[in-house]
Design an enzyme around this catalytic site. Structure first.
Site, PDB file in Angstrom:
ATOM      1  N   GLY A  12     -13.237  26.291  11.450  1.00  0.00           N
ATOM      2  CA  GLY A  12     -13.914  25.004  11.287  1.00  0.00           C
ATOM      3  C   GLY A  12     -15.166  24.803  12.107  1.00  0.00           C
ATOM      4  N   SER A  13     -15.865  25.884  12.468  1.00  0.00           N
ATOM      5  CA  SER A  13     -17.085  25.663  13.256  1.00  0.00           C
ATOM      6  C   SER A  13     -18.166  24.992  12.401  1.00  0.00           C
ATOM      7  CB  SER A  13     -17.595  26.962  13.865  1.00  0.00           C
ATOM      8  OG  SER A  13     -17.963  27.870  12.864  1.00  0.00           O
ATOM      9  N   ASN A  14     -18.237  25.332  11.106  1.00  0.00           N
ATOM     10  CA  ASN A  14     -19.189  24.630  10.234  1.00  0.00           C
ATOM     11  C   ASN A  14     -18.802  23.162  10.076  1.00  0.00           C
ATOM     12  OD1 ASN A  14     -21.426  26.232   8.826  1.00  0.00           O
ATOM     13  ND2 ASN A  14     -19.711  27.652   8.819  1.00  0.00           N
ATOM     14  N   LEU A  86     -10.758  28.602   1.734  1.00  0.00           N
ATOM     15  CA  LEU A  86     -10.437  29.910   1.147  1.00  0.00           C
ATOM     16  C   LEU A  86      -9.804  29.825  -0.236  1.00  0.00           C
ATOM     17  CD1 LEU A  86      -9.196  31.763   4.334  1.00  0.00           C
ATOM     18  CD2 LEU A  86     -11.386  31.964   3.165  1.00  0.00           C
ATOM     19  N   ASN A 103     -20.886  24.878  -1.282  1.00  0.00           N
ATOM     20  CA  ASN A 103     -20.171  25.883  -0.493  1.00  0.00           C
ATOM     21  C   ASN A 103     -21.187  26.659   0.331  1.00  0.00           C
ATOM     22  OD1 ASN A 103     -18.004  27.560   0.382  1.00  0.00           O
ATOM     23  ND2 ASN A 103     -18.656  29.123  -1.085  1.00  0.00           N
ATOM     24  N   HIS A 105     -21.797  30.444   1.933  1.00  0.00           N
ATOM     25  CA  HIS A 105     -21.306  31.829   1.822  1.00  0.00           C
ATOM     26  C   HIS A 105     -22.069  32.697   2.815  1.00  0.00           C
ATOM     27  CE1 HIS A 105     -19.359  35.194  -0.202  1.00  0.00           C
ATOM     28  NE2 HIS A 105     -20.489  35.847  -0.020  1.00  0.00           N
ATOM     29  N   ASP A 146     -18.694  32.064  -6.299  1.00  0.00           N
ATOM     30  CA  ASP A 146     -19.991  32.288  -5.651  1.00  0.00           C
ATOM     31  C   ASP A 146     -21.147  32.335  -6.648  1.00  0.00           C
ATOM     32  OD1 ASP A 146     -18.693  32.465  -3.193  1.00  0.00           O
ATOM     33  OD2 ASP A 146     -18.429  34.623  -3.360  1.00  0.00           O
ATOM     34  N   GLU A 175     -25.880  29.544   9.231  1.00  0.00           N
ATOM     35  CA  GLU A 175     -25.142  28.512   8.479  1.00  0.00           C
ATOM     36  C   GLU A 175     -25.265  27.154   9.167  1.00  0.00           C
ATOM     37  OE1 GLU A 175     -21.671  31.473   6.704  1.00  0.00           O
ATOM     38  OE2 GLU A 175     -21.173  30.064   8.272  1.00  0.00           O
TER      39      GLU A 175
HETATM   40  C1  GRF Z   1     -18.286  30.912   7.168  1.00  0.00           C
HETATM   41  O1  GRF Z   1     -18.847  32.120   7.558  1.00  0.00           O
HETATM   42  C2  GRF Z   1     -18.615  30.618   5.722  1.00  0.00           C
HETATM   43  O2  GRF Z   1     -19.742  31.259   5.271  1.00  0.00           O
HETATM   44  C3  GRF Z   1     -17.431  31.137   4.973  1.00  0.00           C
HETATM   45  O3  GRF Z   1     -16.347  30.953   5.833  1.00  0.00           O
HETATM   46  C4  GRF Z   1     -16.788  30.945   7.191  1.00  0.00           C
HETATM   47  C5  GRF Z   1     -16.199  29.715   7.795  1.00  0.00           C
HETATM   48  O4  GRF Z   1     -16.325  29.692   9.183  1.00  0.00           O
HETATM   49  N1  GRF Z   1     -17.301  30.476   3.706  1.00  0.00           N
HETATM   50  P1  GRF Z   1     -15.902  28.373   9.985  1.00  0.00           P
HETATM   51  O5  GRF Z   1     -14.440  28.078   9.638  1.00  0.00           O
HETATM   52  O6  GRF Z   1     -16.786  27.284   9.570  1.00  0.00           O
HETATM   53  O7  GRF Z   1     -16.036  28.763  11.424  1.00  0.00           O
END
Ligand code: GRF
Length: 349
Positions: A12-14, A86, A103, A105, A146, A175
């Protein structure tokens, strides 16, 4: 106020980056964070930040997706944002939120995308192919894995010293840089030109956002969030932000893969990680040799392990494996007790 829902399965860093970017803004709100793995670290991470989180197990996604559509509508979600989610979204959701699902990627799509291309597999493949650059892509989600229209990309250079892990780190930073901006761009497109006027600034800190040459500033103004590049950590040196123009919103190559994976496809593209042991042989042995009812329960749990694993419910597979183990032990204990007590009782009578 535009509302977004974040869907995530992993660390969940994004999700955190997006949440921090929009918190305190007055035009965009992270209304809800939905996760599909019971123990996903993103859940704790986001709750600690104060986000509203909701766990939806595998069966809701596969059997009752219309309930999810209803939930998103009730919460008045304008844009659904996948951040390390996922699961393949069912058509019931993609069609209800057409051009309203994004999304991210970890490659420069259409390269290194499609079924089975996720997480570290992408970075390993990129290194194995000897690529000199990779990157991050934000795209719309449709029923092709994708394959939706690309909204924004950022390149990352690869050096000979790079490993899959170091590339992953660089791509993550790319990202963090583009995803909030892509969200703003998608929301602005939804709003239409009449609403795209400069708005009041917010108190957004955006402390994980990576600085880039700054098309994001325009969208920040449009949507009323503060985008203060001076407070941001330095960008990864190899990051090459693309200009945000209609030219770089190219349509991705259409990938013929279906949205749902058949059992065979799921088997060919298993989820990352190792399937937990199913203990099926032990369950059968315990049923035949020890205690029939407990053994049957063990067989039921054993048979759930692989089906849950290949449907993407890793937590469910782990739970089924643990339960199978417990019931095998119960079966053996009852069997041993029954046999050892039988002789003295038979001798007594
Ligand atoms: C990211 O690299 C994204 O591109 C992919 O999954 C990863 C998620 O990372 N879809 P996080 O959970 O946001 O750290």
């Amino acid at each position: 106020m535009k509302k977004i829902a974040i869907l995530a399965s992993g660390t969940g860093s994004n999700a955190e980056n997006i949440y921090k970017f929009f918190t305190n803004g007055n035009r965009v709100k992270v209304e809800l964070v939905i996760y599909d793995r019971r123990n996903a670290p993103v859940a704790t991470r986001m709750r600690e930040l104060g986000a509203d989180t909701l766990y939806l197990p595998a069966e809701v996604w596969t059997e009752r997706p219309e309930e999810i559509v209803e939930l998103l509508r009730q919460r008045e979600i304008d844009l659904v944002v996948l951040a390390g989610f996922l699961r393949i979204l069912p058509p019931a959701i993609t069609s209800a939120f057409d051009r309203r699902i994004l999304n991210v990627h970890p490659s420069l799509l259409p390269a290194y995308g499609g079924p089975g291309m996720y997480g570290s597999k992408v970075h390993k493949a990129v290194i194995e192919e000897g690529e000199s650059k990779t990157g991050a892509t934000v795209h719309y989600v449709n029923d092709t894995i994708d394959g939706g229209e690309i909204l924004m990309q950022q390149e990352v250079e690869i050096t000979p010293e790079d490993t899959p892990q170091s590339v992953e780190e660089k791509v993550h930073r790319a990202e963090f840089s583009i995803y909030p901006k892509a969200i703003m761009e998608a929301l602005a497109k939804l709003s239409g030109p009449e609403q795209a006027t400069p708005a009041q600034q917010s108190e957004n800190t955006g402390d994980m956002i990576v600085e880039t040459a700054d098309p994001g500033q325009e969208w920040a103004e449009v949507l009323g969030v503060k985008y203060d590049a001076s407070k941001l950590p330095p960008a990864y040196p190899g990051a090459v932000p693309p200009p945000v123009t209609p030219q770089n919103t190219a349509t991705a190559v259409q990938n013929p893969a279906p949205a749902f994976q058949s059992p065979q496809q799921a088997f060919n593209n298993p989820p990352e990680g190792k399937m937990p042991p199913s203990y099926l042989i032990w369950s059968v042995l315990s049923t035949v040799l020890c205690c029939l009812p407990a053994g049957i329960v063990a067989i039921i749990f054993s048979s759930q392990v692989s089906s849950k694993f290949y449907s993407g419910d890793i937590d469910g597979a782990n739970r089924a494996s643990e339960r199978a183990q417990i019931w095998i032990i119960v079966s053996f204990v009852i069997g041993v007790l029954a046999n050892t007590l039988y002789l003295p009782i038979a001798l007594l009578f």
